[in-house]
Design a protein around this motif. Structure first.
Motif, mmCIF file in Angstrom:
data_model
loop_
_atom_site.group_PDB
_atom_site.id
_atom_site.type_symbol
_atom_site.label_atom_id
_atom_site.label_comp_id
_atom_site.label_asym_id
_atom_site.label_seq_id
_atom_site.Cartn_x
_atom_site.Cartn_y
_atom_site.Cartn_z
ATOM 1 N N ASP A 42 0.778 -1.234 0.000
ATOM 2 C CA ASP A 42 0.000 0.000 0.000
ATOM 3 C C ASP A 42 0.808 1.281 0.000
ATOM 4 O O ASP A 42 0.413 2.257 -0.590
ATOM 5 C CB ASP A 42 -0.930 0.029 1.197
ATOM 6 C CG ASP A 42 -2.135 -0.845 0.964
ATOM 7 O OD1 ASP A 42 -2.903 -1.055 1.884
ATOM 8 O OD2 ASP A 42 -2.294 -1.316 -0.178
ATOM 9 N N LYS A 43 1.891 1.262 0.677
ATOM 10 C CA LYS A 43 2.585 2.523 0.872
ATOM 11 C C LYS A 43 3.776 2.732 -0.073
ATOM 12 O O LYS A 43 4.644 3.534 0.186
ATOM 13 C CB LYS A 43 3.027 2.653 2.334
ATOM 14 C CG LYS A 43 1.850 2.786 3.304
ATOM 15 C CD LYS A 43 1.185 4.160 3.176
ATOM 16 C CE LYS A 43 0.030 4.270 4.166
ATOM 17 N NZ LYS A 43 -0.729 5.506 3.975
ATOM 18 N N VAL A 44 3.811 1.973 -1.160
ATOM 19 C CA VAL A 44 4.811 2.217 -2.195
ATOM 20 C C VAL A 44 4.052 2.537 -3.481
ATOM 21 O O VAL A 44 3.126 1.839 -3.852
ATOM 22 C CB VAL A 44 5.722 0.984 -2.430
ATOM 23 C CG1 VAL A 44 6.751 1.279 -3.512
ATOM 24 C CG2 VAL A 44 6.409 0.571 -1.146
ATOM 25 N N GLY A 49 7.783 4.422 -7.527
ATOM 26 C CA GLY A 49 8.568 3.575 -6.640
ATOM 27 C C GLY A 49 8.896 4.211 -5.303
ATOM 28 O O GLY A 49 9.586 3.623 -4.476
ATOM 29 N N LYS A 50 8.405 5.424 -5.083
ATOM 30 C CA LYS A 50 8.696 6.104 -3.823
ATOM 31 C C LYS A 50 7.763 5.615 -2.726
ATOM 32 O O LYS A 50 6.653 5.169 -2.984
ATOM 33 C CB LYS A 50 8.583 7.620 -3.995
ATOM 34 C CG LYS A 50 9.724 8.188 -4.814
ATOM 35 C CD LYS A 50 9.584 9.681 -4.996
ATOM 36 C CE LYS A 50 10.699 10.183 -5.926
ATOM 37 N NZ LYS A 50 10.403 11.499 -6.460
ATOM 38 N N GLN A 51 8.287 5.769 -1.492
ATOM 39 C CA GLN A 51 7.571 5.223 -0.354
ATOM 40 C C GLN A 51 7.098 6.334 0.578
ATOM 41 O O GLN A 51 7.734 7.383 0.664
ATOM 42 C CB GLN A 51 8.525 4.285 0.394
ATOM 43 C CG GLN A 51 7.826 3.283 1.260
ATOM 44 C CD GLN A 51 8.783 2.195 1.735
ATOM 45 O OE1 GLN A 51 9.946 2.159 1.320
ATOM 46 N NE2 GLN A 51 8.296 1.327 2.588
ATOM 47 N N SER A 77 -1.819 2.037 -4.473
ATOM 48 C CA SER A 77 -0.400 2.231 -4.767
ATOM 49 C C SER A 77 -0.158 3.314 -5.814
ATOM 50 O O SER A 77 0.564 3.115 -6.783
ATOM 51 C CB SER A 77 0.223 0.911 -5.213
ATOM 52 O OG SER A 77 -0.456 0.442 -6.361
ATOM 53 N N GLU A 78 -0.829 4.442 -5.652
ATOM 54 C CA GLU A 78 -0.556 5.593 -6.526
ATOM 55 C C GLU A 78 -0.430 6.815 -5.631
ATOM 56 O O GLU A 78 -1.382 7.194 -4.945
ATOM 57 C CB GLU A 78 -1.680 5.792 -7.549
ATOM 58 C CG GLU A 78 -1.419 6.960 -8.493
ATOM 59 C CD GLU A 78 -2.495 7.122 -9.570
ATOM 60 O OE1 GLU A 78 -3.213 6.150 -9.880
ATOM 61 O OE2 GLU A 78 -2.613 8.242 -10.089
#
Ligand SMILES: [Zn+2]
Length: 362
Positions: A42-44, A49-51, A77-78
């Protein structure tokens, strides 16, 4: 009829033998929200590709464009940065490309069904709770009335073909299982370029679009399919994506240079040529899910288009759109103003054609 059936079977066979269905989602109004991703991802952001917390995930990102009526398929994931980039850079062009179609097919976007105004100001179409309300001047050239149908001739708003294609690719990559994303590094990089003109990627071999129009009232639900090639030895594009909604369907080959090393290609419409061989891999329409109804609204049509254009296309005439109806009322020449007619019919609509201002009561 048999010949058509055979042709359809052949196309079905082509997809069954060469592809696996990676996903298939149907939008049911009022259903619960389907979250496309794995919870641990969820958090990438799948696009940059950033977190978190380097990027934020506060905005509701839609896996299928909201303007197509999607309320259910949300993408976790966006990140907000990618979300606003795609909205600004690609979605706008897709909306312009659909234009009048969104109004006539009554597609509920973020702000309801969009109204349509012809550029000469002689015709406007609004969606109300009583149905579509069409206002037109007598000398307008956009509408031809027939006994049981109307024919619309319209001009598309300016749009950039490659941006329309990219917005479909963006949806395709939103919906594909997360594990597939690493194969599409180049494609994502290309999607995120600021300029369509100065691209370091050449995706021209892929930028075809099969556009299908199915006439009639809402013949299709909002639905998406992803087809992934079964194995490397088959000479077909790695990933094909199909989007269906109301009267339209769009099918694309999604660029995947890492997986399509054998498919680099020619410029022939309808075919992708395979270098070093005489073979051509056809871009074949996936059979649609719409059903034939008893009332005939005309035949569905498939068109293959090349969307590689990177400059704005202006004043492109739309194919005539035929709108059938069971009942219509023509209100003209009976001495009533538009306001009076609307009031009698219980139509709450304040928007008027500018040319008709003089007809209103004041
Ligand atoms: Zn991002």
């Amino acid at each position: 009829m048999n010949e058509k059936f055979e042709e359809l079977t052949k196309r079905m066979m082509h997809f069954n033998s060469n592809y696996d269905v990676a996903f298939s989602y149907v939008h049911n109004l009022g259903g619960t929200q389907a979250i496309i991703d794995q919870p641990d991802k969820d958090k990438v952001c799948r696009f940059c590709g950033k977190q978190y917390p380097e990027v934020k995930f506060k905005k509701k990102a839609h896996a299928i464009s909201e303007m197509l009526g999607n309320k259910e398929f949300v993408l976790k994931s966006e990140c907000d940065t990618c979300n606003s980039f795609f909205g600004r850079k690609l979605e706008d062009d897709f909306g312009k490309y659909l234009g009048l179609g969104r109004t006539l097919s009554q597609i509920f976007g973020k702000d309801g069904v969009p109204s349509y105004k012809s550029r000469d100001g002689k015709c406007r179409i609004d969606y109300t709770d009583k149905g579509l309300v069409i206002q037109a001047t007598e000398d307008n050239e956009s509408i031809i009335m027939r006994k049981d149908h109307i024919i619309f001739h319209a001009v598309r708003d300016s749009y950039t073909p490659i941006a329309v294609y990219k917005s479909l690719v963006k949806m395709a990559l939103s919906l594909i299982p997360y594990e597939q994303i690493p194969h599409f590094e180049d494609t994502i990089d290309w999607l995120k370029e600021e300029s369509h003109l100065n691209s370091i990627h050449n995706m021209d071999n892929y930028t075809y679009l099969i556009e299908r129009y199915v006439p009639g009232p809402h013949p299709m639900q909002l639905r998406v399919f992803g087809f992934i090639r079964k194995d490397e030895s088959i000479l077909v594009p790695y990933y094909q994506f199909l989007l269906e909604f109301t009267n339209y369907s769009f099918q694309i080959m999604v660029p995947c240079k890492k997986k399509d090393t054998k498919l680099v290609g020619g410029h022939e419409i309808e075919f992708v040529s395979i270098p070093g061989t005489d073979e051509i891999a056809e871009f074949i329409p996936i059979p649609g899910t719409y059903k034939k109804v008893n009332v005939s609204f005309g035949e569905a049509s498939n068109k293959i288009k090349n969307m590689r254009g990177k400059e704005k296309v202006k004043d492109e005439p739309l194919e005539p759109i035929y709108l059938g109806f069971l009942d219509s009322q023509l209100n003209e020449g009976n001495g009533e103003t538009i306001d009076e007619v609307f009031e009698k019919e219980g139509i709450a609509l304040k928007k008027r054609l500018r040319n008709n201002d003089s007809l209103s009561k004041e």
